[in-house]
Design an enzyme around this catalytic site. Structure first.
Site, PDB file in Angstrom:
ATOM      1  N   ASN A  10       9.656 -12.045  -2.522  1.00  0.00           N
ATOM      2  CA  ASN A  10      10.319 -11.435  -3.673  1.00  0.00           C
ATOM      3  C   ASN A  10      11.164 -10.276  -3.143  1.00  0.00           C
ATOM      4  O   ASN A  10      10.632  -9.234  -2.788  1.00  0.00           O
ATOM      5  CB  ASN A  10       9.252 -10.933  -4.659  1.00  0.00           C
ATOM      6  N   TRP A  11      12.463 -10.502  -3.084  1.00  0.00           N
ATOM      7  CA  TRP A  11      13.354  -9.493  -2.488  1.00  0.00           C
ATOM      8  C   TRP A  11      13.641  -8.324  -3.427  1.00  0.00           C
ATOM      9  O   TRP A  11      14.260  -7.341  -3.013  1.00  0.00           O
ATOM     10  CB  TRP A  11      14.681 -10.155  -2.049  1.00  0.00           C
ATOM     11  N   HIS A 108       6.626 -10.435 -13.537  1.00  0.00           N
ATOM     12  CA  HIS A 108       6.291  -9.500 -12.466  1.00  0.00           C
ATOM     13  C   HIS A 108       5.933  -8.140 -13.073  1.00  0.00           C
ATOM     14  O   HIS A 108       6.499  -7.733 -14.083  1.00  0.00           O
ATOM     15  CB  HIS A 108       7.479  -9.362 -11.500  1.00  0.00           C
ATOM     16  N   GLU A 186      -1.469 -10.368  -8.697  1.00  0.00           N
ATOM     17  CA  GLU A 186      -0.984  -9.168  -8.047  1.00  0.00           C
ATOM     18  C   GLU A 186      -1.547  -7.926  -8.739  1.00  0.00           C
ATOM     19  O   GLU A 186      -1.013  -7.499  -9.776  1.00  0.00           O
ATOM     20  CB  GLU A 186       0.554  -9.097  -8.123  1.00  0.00           C
ATOM     21  N   GLY A 192       3.240  -2.593  -3.138  1.00  0.00           N
ATOM     22  CA  GLY A 192       4.046  -1.578  -2.466  1.00  0.00           C
ATOM     23  C   GLY A 192       3.283  -0.323  -2.089  1.00  0.00           C
ATOM     24  O   GLY A 192       3.893   0.715  -1.787  1.00  0.00           O
ATOM     25  N   SER A 230       0.983  -5.792  -1.073  1.00  0.00           N
ATOM     26  CA  SER A 230       0.864  -5.233   0.286  1.00  0.00           C
ATOM     27  C   SER A 230       0.389  -6.236   1.330  1.00  0.00           C
ATOM     28  O   SER A 230      -0.315  -5.870   2.277  1.00  0.00           O
ATOM     29  CB  SER A 230      -0.029  -3.981   0.279  1.00  0.00           C
ATOM     30  N   GLY A 251       6.436  -8.858  -1.161  1.00  0.00           N
ATOM     31  CA  GLY A 251       7.578  -8.001  -1.463  1.00  0.00           C
ATOM     32  C   GLY A 251       8.161  -7.422  -0.185  1.00  0.00           C
ATOM     33  O   GLY A 251       8.932  -8.080   0.525  1.00  0.00           O
ATOM     34  N   GLY A 252       7.760  -6.209   0.147  1.00  0.00           N
ATOM     35  CA  GLY A 252       8.325  -5.466   1.280  1.00  0.00           C
ATOM     36  C   GLY A 252       8.439  -6.262   2.569  1.00  0.00           C
ATOM     37  O   GLY A 252       9.493  -6.272   3.216  1.00  0.00           O
TER      38      GLY A 252
HETATM   39  C1  PEP Z   1       5.489  -7.859  -5.171  1.00  0.00           C
HETATM   40  O1  PEP Z   1       6.148  -6.994  -5.720  1.00  0.00           O
HETATM   41  O2  PEP Z   1       5.450  -9.017  -5.648  1.00  0.00           O
HETATM   42  C2  PEP Z   1       4.751  -7.506  -3.961  1.00  0.00           C
HETATM   43  C3  PEP Z   1       3.733  -8.231  -3.616  1.00  0.00           C
HETATM   44  O3  PEP Z   1       5.199  -6.396  -3.271  1.00  0.00           O
HETATM   45  P1  PEP Z   1       4.628  -5.816  -1.866  1.00  0.00           P
HETATM   46  O4  PEP Z   1       4.345  -6.991  -0.976  1.00  0.00           O
HETATM   47  O5  PEP Z   1       5.723  -4.952  -1.352  1.00  0.00           O
HETATM   48  O6  PEP Z   1       3.375  -5.071  -2.206  1.00  0.00           O
END
Ligand code: PEP
Length: 272
Positions: A10-11, A108, A186, A192, A230, A251-252
């Site tokens: 997920n950018w 989300h 999530e 994040g 994360s 995400g990141g």
């Molecule tokens: C997300 O926002 O779907 C996510 C999992 O972000 P991150 O991996 O950065 O925690």
């Protein structure tokens, strides 16, 4: 683990420029090519890859990935109409499908938080997505306060009731669910933040989600459930080793080809 694994990037509102998008895709595709040649991935790769760029980049990304095994997804679609209409700023299910997306993320936590997405809003979005033949990565999860107060499973029930209600309205969709619906669990407090629940906690919650869905869609005995929050190259292996965790929404770590593919490899190896 027994099922097809998925690793989905997920950018969000990244990268900054279309040039940066090209660079990221170059790196992804060239590293995947190198891994294939050197045999650093299992030849019988089980892990499916998908990326969800910003809407503005969706066409270019889809076009670039058309000859690869990576699928492209939208991050959201309009709640108001599946196709066209006077909805300034929105992109419809039909438009994102036309741009090359085969899936969309929905619900989300950032949409729920910043755009106040409600049960009815998400019910419309799910219906529009399926009407345009898009698969849906449906995100659910509790906040830190809800976690602290042991409300996780109640929150999950409330969030999954969108799917339950959709199936009451459109029972014919039940037969599509195992192919067209992915749940991403999530915990909001893990997104994040670098904080993660234990694998055991995630595993139990995933089992609960699978049972809950089987409870209102009786022929769907094993829906795909991903963990998100994360996930990185170092912790992916421990999540991948658990049979209840069918992949990751990232995400990141999806913004760097190296970490994204390391996570994919962790799920490949767990499947091998
Ligand atoms: C997300 O926002 O779907 C996510 C999992 O972000 P991150 O991996 O950065 O925690």
């Amino acid at each position: 683990m027994s099922m097809q694994a998925w690793v989905i990037g997920n950018w969000k509102q990244n990268p900054a420029t279309s040039n940066d998008v090209s660079v990221l895709l170059d790196e992804l595709l060239s590293k995947m090519g190198t891994q294939k040649q050197t045999g650093t991935t299992t030849s019988n790769s089980q892990c499916k890859l998908m990326v969800a760029p910003s809407c503005i980049h969706l066409s270019a990304v889809s076009e670039r990935l058309a000859s690869s095994t990576i699928l492209s997804a939208a991050q959201d679609i309009s709640t108001y109409s599946a196709n066209v209409g006077a909805y300034t700023g929105d992109c419809s299910a039909q438009q994102v499908a036309d741009a090359g997306a085969t899936w969309t993320i929905l619900g989300h936590s950032e949409r729920r938080q910043y755009h106040k997405e409600s049960h009815d809003c998400l019910l419309n979005k799910l219906s529009h997505a399926f009407s345009e033949n898009l698969g849906v990565v449906f995100c659910i999860g509790e906040t830190q306060t809800q976690y602290n107060e042991h409300q996780t499973l109640d929150i999950i029930d409330a969030q999954l009731s969108v799917i339950k209600d959709l199936l009451v309205q459109q029972p014919h969709l039940i037969s599509l669910l195992s192919e067209k619906l992915i749940i991403a669990y999530e915990p909001v407090w893990a997104i994040g933040t670098g904080k993660v629940p234990t694998v055991e906690e995630v595993s139990k919650t995933h089992q609960y989600i699978k049972q809950a869905i089987a409870g209102f869609a009786s022929n769907v005995d094993n829906i795909t459930v991903l963990y998100g929050g994360s996930v990185n190259a170092s912790n992916a292996g421990s999540f991948a080793a658990d049979p209840m965790i069918d992949g990751a929404l990232v995400g990141g770590a999806s913004l760097k080809a190296e970490s994204f593919l390391a996570i994919a490899n962790a799920f490949d190896q767990a499947n091998a």
